[in-house]
Design a protein around this motif. Structure first.
Motif, PDB file in Angstrom:
ATOM      1  N   ASN A   6       0.617  -1.061  -0.028  1.00  0.00           N
ATOM      2  CA  ASN A   6       0.166  -0.094  -0.478  1.00  0.00           C
ATOM      3  C   ASN A   6       0.948   1.359  -0.150  1.00  0.00           C
ATOM      4  O   ASN A   6       1.286   1.714   1.097  1.00  0.00           O
ATOM      5  N   THR A   7       1.211   1.731  -1.264  1.00  0.00           N
ATOM      6  CA  THR A   7       1.524   3.496  -1.499  1.00  0.00           C
ATOM      7  C   THR A   7       0.740   4.510  -1.398  1.00  0.00           C
ATOM      8  O   THR A   7       1.177   5.307  -1.905  1.00  0.00           O
ATOM      9  N   GLY A   8       0.097   3.974  -1.409  1.00  0.00           N
ATOM     10  CA  GLY A   8      -0.902   5.456  -1.244  1.00  0.00           C
ATOM     11  C   GLY A   8      -2.023   5.651   0.259  1.00  0.00           C
ATOM     12  O   GLY A   8      -2.970   6.281  -0.250  1.00  0.00           O
ATOM     13  N   ALA A   9      -1.037   5.629   1.076  1.00  0.00           N
ATOM     14  CA  ALA A   9      -1.415   6.278   2.479  1.00  0.00           C
ATOM     15  C   ALA A   9      -1.872   7.677   2.694  1.00  0.00           C
ATOM     16  O   ALA A   9      -3.075   8.145   2.788  1.00  0.00           O
ATOM     17  N   ALA A  38     -14.368   7.312   5.031  1.00  0.00           N
ATOM     18  CA  ALA A  38     -13.486   8.100   3.125  1.00  0.00           C
ATOM     19  C   ALA A  38     -12.384   7.003   3.124  1.00  0.00           C
ATOM     20  O   ALA A  38     -11.583   6.782   1.730  1.00  0.00           O
ATOM     21  N   GLY A  39     -11.720   7.029   3.993  1.00  0.00           N
ATOM     22  CA  GLY A  39     -10.129   6.305   3.730  1.00  0.00           C
ATOM     23  C   GLY A  39     -10.713   5.391   3.110  1.00  0.00           C
ATOM     24  O   GLY A  39      -9.705   4.293   2.278  1.00  0.00           O
ATOM     25  N   SER A  95      -6.854  -1.285   6.222  1.00  0.00           N
ATOM     26  CA  SER A  95      -5.447  -0.227   6.403  1.00  0.00           C
ATOM     27  C   SER A  95      -6.400   1.351   6.109  1.00  0.00           C
ATOM     28  O   SER A  95      -5.376   2.445   6.511  1.00  0.00           O
ATOM     29  N   GLY A  96      -6.847   1.303   4.685  1.00  0.00           N
ATOM     30  CA  GLY A  96      -7.579   2.729   4.719  1.00  0.00           C
ATOM     31  C   GLY A  96      -8.275   3.493   5.049  1.00  0.00           C
ATOM     32  O   GLY A  96      -7.793   4.474   6.099  1.00  0.00           O
ATOM     33  N   LEU A 118      -7.687   7.591   9.445  1.00  0.00           N
ATOM     34  CA  LEU A 118      -8.057   8.359  10.310  1.00  0.00           C
ATOM     35  C   LEU A 118      -6.996   9.218  10.879  1.00  0.00           C
ATOM     36  O   LEU A 118      -7.536  10.260  11.519  1.00  0.00           O
ATOM     37  N   ALA A 119      -6.072   9.296  10.435  1.00  0.00           N
ATOM     38  CA  ALA A 119      -4.848   9.991   9.951  1.00  0.00           C
ATOM     39  C   ALA A 119      -5.344  11.352  10.052  1.00  0.00           C
ATOM     40  O   ALA A 119      -4.228  12.402  10.363  1.00  0.00           O
ATOM     41  N   GLY A 120      -5.540  11.512   8.559  1.00  0.00           N
ATOM     42  CA  GLY A 120      -5.874  12.733   8.114  1.00  0.00           C
ATOM     43  C   GLY A 120      -7.360  13.298   8.992  1.00  0.00           C
ATOM     44  O   GLY A 120      -6.955  14.872   9.281  1.00  0.00           O
TER      45      GLY A 120
END
Length: 361
Positions: free
Chosen positions: A93-96, A134-135, A258-259, A264-266
């Motif tokens: 997952n390089t889409g963080a 959303a993530g 993971s998303g 949540l970090a956003g």
């Protein structure tokens, strides 16, 4: 003629004792400090001890700087922890970055459209939930195509970052009333949707969220059936299928998690730190978190150390540039030297260089 062993070869060393691993890391940290000191003295003509003291001041000289260092460490840690379930499954997952942006975007939307229209506590809970949804949805697309059509998840998730940037740019222009290409601080007067101070600390909620998430992911991956399925799928999809594990289901479920964690970090970035949204909200942390996750060998608790180390180096680089009037390249070079040696230490803790004995030649 019999084939001879090569003069030098590299061998995997999984059984290295803990004290040796610690010793290797200490040696490389000392080596990094010496190399950086040589660079500092030869290029900038500064006293290396003064430069290292400046780095320390950049992160710890005041109570506020200490809390900002802790805050930024927790934010980077939360993203690295969010990547861990996917990486444990060997889903790259390089889409963080995109997942963070989308989580932050829906958080900002809730603040703009519902700020002041519901109690702040309820608004924060709703913002938390929608950011995770959303993530998760942003992570669902590459997971679905990987599970259904075996697409390349690295490229797919990477491209989703650029889609996320454009989506955020579009809404920033919609919400921008001054044509400045910036939303500005959202609800600066009412502070609707902002994390409240707890015990006088502005960033305590950020810390508590990340502590809970880190512990929960560790337990999930190591002590739950789902975590076992993630590990087995990552080691061998054939073995997982033979064991009766529904591999496509595990792939989709794990990427949803993971998303959601990256979303949540956003949420914590927008609601708890910047209180705005832009294409720079993720700030490259999604890629930096990949380094943190791999340095820690996907152990959420070890990630705390590496997250702090990287944040400390970044803070120190900024302070060096300020104190000694250096350009960003000189301070970044010092940081790069330190980080490179730390990365090198990881190689020597996992591998051993073997020399052929003379009698074998």
């Amino acid at each position: 003629m019999a084939n001879k062993e090569p003069l030098i070869r590299i061998r995997k060393k999984d059984d290295r004792p803990l004290y040796q691993k610690i010793l290797i890391k200490v040696v490389f940290i000392v080596l990094a400090l010496l190399i950086a000191a040589l660079f500092i003295n030869s290029v900038t003509k500064l006293n290396p001890l003064d430069v290292y003291a400046s780095m320390f001041r950049g992160a710890f000289s005041t109570k506020r700087r200490i809390w900002i260092t802790v805050r930024d460490t927790c934010l980077l840690l939360s993203i690295a922890v969010g990547l861990t379930p996917a990486f444990r499954m060997k889903f790259w997952n390089t889409g963080a970055e995109g997942q963070i942006l989308i989580g932050g975007l829906v958080t900002a939307a809730m603040m703009i459209y519902f700020g002041g229209k519901m109690p702040n506590a309820i608004l924060l809970v709703v913002m938390l939930l929608v950011s995770m949804v959303a993530g998760a949805l942003w992570g669902f697309l590459p997971a679905f195509f990987k599970a259904r059509y075996n697409t390349n998840e690295t490229l797919f998730t990477l491209m989703m970052n650029y889609v996320g940037i454009q989506v955020v740019e579009f809404f920033v222009d919609v919400w921008d009333k001054k044509q400045s290409h910036s939303v500005g601080v959202i609800n600066s007067e009412t502070r609707a949707g902002w994390f409240p101070s707890v015990f006088g600390q502005q960033y305590l909620i950020n810390v508590l969220i990340v502590v809970i998430v880190t512990a929960a992911v560790f337990i999930y991956l190591n002590y739950s059936k789902h975590g076992y399925e993630v590990t087995v799928t990552g080691e061998s999809e054939s073995t997982a299928r033979y064991s009766g594990i529904n591999v496509p289901k595990v792939i989709i479920r794990t990427m949803l998690l993971s998303g959601a964690l990256c979303g949540l970090a956003g949420f914590t970035e927008v609601a708890g730190i910047s209180h705005t949204i832009s294409t720079q909200t993720s700030g490259g942390r999604g890629f930096t978190a990949i380094i943190v996750a791999w340095l820690a060998k996907l152990n959420p608790f070890i990630m705390v150390i590496y997250s702090f180390l990287i944040v400390f180096l970044n803070k120190g680089a900024v302070q060096i540039a300020s104190d000694f009037n250096l350009n960003e390249y000189a301070s970044d070079t010092i940081t790069g030297i330190l980080l490179f040696c730390i990365l090198a230490s990881e190689f020597f803790t996992s591998y051993q260089i073997v020399f052929r004995h003379k009698e074998e030649q």
